[in-house]
Design an enzyme around this catalytic site. Structure first.
Site, PDB file in Angstrom:
ATOM      1  N   THR A 242      -6.008 -43.287 -29.489  1.00 24.12           N
ATOM      2  CA  THR A 242      -6.206 -43.300 -28.036  1.00 24.12           C
ATOM      3  C   THR A 242      -7.531 -42.630 -27.684  1.00 24.12           C
ATOM      4  OG1 THR A 242      -3.823 -43.131 -27.745  1.00 24.12           O
ATOM      5  CG2 THR A 242      -5.187 -42.583 -25.853  1.00 24.12           C
ATOM      6  N   GLY A 243      -7.818 -41.501 -28.349  1.00 26.23           N
ATOM      7  CA  GLY A 243      -9.049 -40.766 -28.041  1.00 26.23           C
ATOM      8  C   GLY A 243     -10.291 -41.627 -28.274  1.00 26.23           C
ATOM      9  N   HIS A 293      -3.591 -44.173 -38.184  1.00 25.97           N
ATOM     10  CA  HIS A 293      -4.896 -43.666 -37.772  1.00 25.97           C
ATOM     11  C   HIS A 293      -5.686 -43.061 -38.920  1.00 25.97           C
ATOM     12  CE1 HIS A 293      -3.767 -44.481 -33.776  1.00 25.97           C
ATOM     13  NE2 HIS A 293      -2.921 -43.494 -33.642  1.00 25.97           N
TER      14      HIS A 293
END
Ligand code: CTP
EC number: 2.4.3.-
Length: 319
Positions: A242-243, A293
């Site tokens: 998300t970042g 991730h």
């Protein structure tokens, strides 16, 4: 003409977990960092070849109708129907249409924010982006309060709101949503199967209680486009966090981008333990092979951009 070097080496970084944080020393916030306007504009242009945040931030009403079938981006064999509620909450125009901000803060959720005193600085930015409905009130001194856009992965409903098992949890979520007070609530509803009911519950609450938020549901192509941009720049991410998604989108409408709470390592720069999240007891998932991730790899890329002045990373205390 200088090239943008995002990943220092041409091969994927090897993650050495024992002293990973040691390799990422970043000068204190007050040192000689200078914004590189030329580079920021060049990055914006390059990213625009892959995606346009103004459009890709949300699917619009005109493009879907109730009953339409959507294949999940990461689970192509699974589908969902566009419900009446989802349709009602789709924006008519992009919430970022013609928007430009002088400075933006993107607040990641690392425990490195604790005792940072960064809250007041974060709140001075023109546009503040937060992730996964992270709490702010109790942590205001370190993370600030201002929120212009907040993301919500469907899994947050399970992790932070006990899947709304009873009235108390439903009320908790409702309070959090009310506190958003007109901000953009960004829900990746079409990414992976498993979140359908959770998205529906949230949509229902928003409509039933007339919660004042501007909902946005990212476009079907966003994730692949973001991944494509970073892969082209030799950052071999599996699935962008998300970042990283927020940084990539922000390059379109923010002149200067400041990152806080990005630190995917269990020790800080002084070798003190750092919580994975500033607000809960979740453990470091990124060390698991199963995690979708590659946070330390993303961090390396962001650090390189910090060093070149394209963004500013703060990983310690604010002045
Ligand atoms: N982050 C970080 N270091 C941490 C925790 C989070 O850099 N220790 C950044 C990541 O970019 C992450 C963002 O902060 O995407 C928001 O954190 P979180 O809510 O934990 O996101 P995740 O659920 O871990 O990842 P995602 O939502 O992207 O699946």
């Amino acid at each position: 003409r200088a090239e943008v070097v995002i990943n220092g080496s041409s091969s994927p970084a090897v993650v050495d977990r024992s002293n990973e944080s040691m390799k990422h020393t970043i000068q204190p916030a007050s040192s000689t960092w200078r914004h590189n306007q030329t580079l920021s504009l060049r990055i914006r242009k390059q990213i625009l070849k892959f995606l346009d945040a103004e459009k890709d931030i949300s699917v619009l009403k005109g493009t879907l109708k109730p009953g339409d079938i959507i294949h999940y981006i990461f689970d192509r064999d699974s589908t969902m129907n566009v419900s009446q509620n989802l349709y009602e909450l789709l924006p008519r125009t992009s919430p970022l249409k013609n928007k430009h901000f002088r400075t933006c803060a993107i607040v990641g959720n690392s425990g490195v924010l604790l005792n940072s005193g960064c809250g007041p600085e974060i709140d001075t930015h023109s546009f503040v982006i937060r992730c996964n409905l992270a709490p702010v009130q109790e942590y205001a001194r370190d993370v600030g309060i201002k929120t212009d856009l907040v993301t919500m992965n469907p899994s947050v409903i399970q992790r932070a709101f006990e899947d709304l098992v009873n009235a108390t949890w439903r009320e908790k979520l409702l309070q959090r949503l009310h506190s958003l007070n007109g901000s953009i609530l960004w829900i990746p509803a079409f990414m992976a199967r498993g979140g359908k009911e959770r998205v529906e519950w949230v949509n229902e609450l928003i409509l039933k209680h007339r919660v004042n938020v501007r909902t946005a549901y990212p476009s079907l192509r966003l994730l692949h486009a973001v991944r494509g941009y970073w892969l082209t720049n030799k950052v071999h991410i599996k699935r962008p966090t998300t970042g990283l998604l927020m940084y990539t989108l922000a390059t379109r409408f923010c002149n200067q981008i400041y990152l806080y709470g990005f630190w995917p390592f269990p020790l800080d720069q002084n070798q003190n333990p750092v919580k994975y999240h500033y607000y809960d007891s979740l453990k470091y998932g990124y060390t698991s092979q199963a995690s979708p991730h590659t946070m330390p790899l993303e961090f390396k890329a962001l650090k390189s951009l910090h060093e070149q002045g394209a963004l500013k990373l703060t990983v310690g205390q604010c002045d």
